[in-house]
Design a protein around this motif. Structure first.
Motif, PDB file in Angstrom:
ATOM      1  N   THR A   1     -14.480  63.249  78.402  1.00 34.47           N
ATOM      2  CA  THR A   1     -14.384  62.731  79.765  1.00 34.47           C
ATOM      3  C   THR A   1     -13.085  63.217  80.408  1.00 34.47           C
ATOM      4  OG1 THR A   1     -13.393  60.672  78.978  1.00 34.47           O
ATOM      5  CG2 THR A   1     -15.789  60.715  79.223  1.00 34.47           C
TER       6      THR A   1
ATOM      7  N   GLY B   1     -13.668  53.757  79.754  1.00 35.47           N
ATOM      8  CA  GLY B   1     -14.190  54.481  78.586  1.00 35.47           C
ATOM      9  C   GLY B   1     -15.101  53.610  77.735  1.00 35.47           C
TER      10      GLY B   1
ATOM     11  N   ASN C   1     -16.846  65.529  83.336  1.00 37.18           N
ATOM     12  CA  ASN C   1     -17.132  65.167  81.942  1.00 37.18           C
ATOM     13  C   ASN C   1     -17.981  66.284  81.348  1.00 37.18           C
ATOM     14  OD1 ASN C   1     -15.921  62.717  82.586  1.00 37.18           O
ATOM     15  ND2 ASN C   1     -17.864  61.683  82.963  1.00 37.18           N
TER      16      ASN C   1
ATOM     17  N   ASN D   1     -11.537  61.037  75.848  1.00 38.72           N
ATOM     18  CA  ASN D   1     -11.077  61.687  77.076  1.00 38.72           C
ATOM     19  C   ASN D   1     -10.344  62.973  76.647  1.00 38.72           C
ATOM     20  OD1 ASN D   1      -8.434  60.929  76.359  1.00 38.72           O
ATOM     21  ND2 ASN D   1      -8.501  59.078  77.614  1.00 38.72           N
TER      22      ASN D   1
ATOM     23  N   ASP E   1      -8.837  61.223  82.888  1.00 43.94           N
ATOM     24  CA  ASP E   1      -7.375  61.262  82.710  1.00 43.94           C
ATOM     25  C   ASP E   1      -6.767  62.579  83.186  1.00 43.94           C
ATOM     26  OD1 ASP E   1      -8.726  62.595  80.601  1.00 43.94           O
ATOM     27  OD2 ASP E   1      -7.017  62.347  79.259  1.00 43.94           O
TER      28      ASP E   1
END
Ligand code: PLP
Length: 259
Positions: free
Chosen positions: A173, A209, A184, A141, A176
């Protein structure tokens, strides 16, 4: 060796007793793509859907024994790596990757969604040096990407620094990050970044994830090219999140089966 069907994905991940992340996520996500998960448990964890309390590594010697038997009797088509329990596991993995020469998806599990640290500086350094040069796709992330490539001025520079470590593809990604959409971004060397945009769902999730990385590994194991594999794995993960289940207090877990 007999030709296997379905394709086999070797997953090295932690056991999460809630069933949201780790090995449960791998088995369900890989199975839902029509592949089969071979599972090596890197660590037991003590956790709920709020946070991880403790990680108890499985000895590298046990994992090596398990791997040798599987590798001798099956045809592994991809590797998915999640939580690592100890730095000794990294050298082992590097050797397995060299041996199998199949696509490798690495989900760098550095910190739990609840905030607990899951990788020491030593483990993180070993991953950067020994695994990134051997990985097909890294799926951090945004926060994990920043942590793996500190001091970069912007997301593009951060991505370039990670690709320079040797991984072929990077899917950063954005779950968060704030915003009405989850963005993404797929980066590779000598190609423009590709953004995938998904409507942000109103809850927070535990195991999202892991789910995406496992689905992607299964798609690659089935022989899909990177672009359709990335698209299909994200689409399926978004559906699993849209069907998330509440199993108690804390974050919801992806609904990967019986949908
Ligand atoms: N536990 C295990 C075994 C995991 O692999 C992970 C993440 O990959 C976590 C916990 C944390 O998951 P999350 O950040 O979605 O809560």
């Amino acid at each position: 060796m007999p030709q296997t069907s379905p394709p086999l994905v070797l997953c090295l991940s932690g056991h999460d007793p809630t069933g949201g992340a780790g090995v449960h996520a791998d088995i369900e996500a890989v199975g839902a793509q029509g592949a089969h998960a071979l599972t090596l448990v890197s660590a037991l964890t003590v956790q709920d859907c709020h946070d991880v309390q403790r990680v108890v590594p499985v000895p590298a010697a046990t994992l090596a024994e398990q791997f040798e038997l599987l590798a001798a009797s099956t045809r592994i088509a991809a590797i998915k790596i999640g939580l690592l329990g100890a730095v000794e596991q990294v050298a082992l993995l590097a050797r397995w990757i060299e041996r199998l020469r199949v696509p490798v998806v690495l989900d760098p599990v550095l910190r739990a969604g609840g905030g607990s640290e899951l990788a020491s500086a030593e483990l993180q350094g070993a991953v950067l040096e020994q695994l990134l040069p051997r990985v097909t796709v890294l799926t951090p992330n945004r926060a994990e990407a920043r942590r793996l490539a500190p001091g970069q001025a912007n997301p593009e520079a951060c991505a370039a620094a990670l690709l320079a470590r040797g991984c072929a593809h990077l899917l950063v990604t954005g779950g968060d990050e704030p915003g009405a959409e989850v963005v993404n971004t797929w980066y590779r060397t000598n190609a423009a970044p590709v953004a995938f945009r998904w409507p942000r769902l109103p809850e927070t999730f535990h195991g999202a994830g892991c789910t995406l990385a496992a689905a992607l590994a299964a798609r690659l194991a089935s022989g899909e090219a990177m672009a359709p594999a990335l698209d299909a794995a994200q689409r399926w993960t978004q559906a699993a999140l849209a069907h998330a289940r509440t199993i108690g207090e804390g974050r919801r877990i992806p609904g990967r089966i019986l949908r």
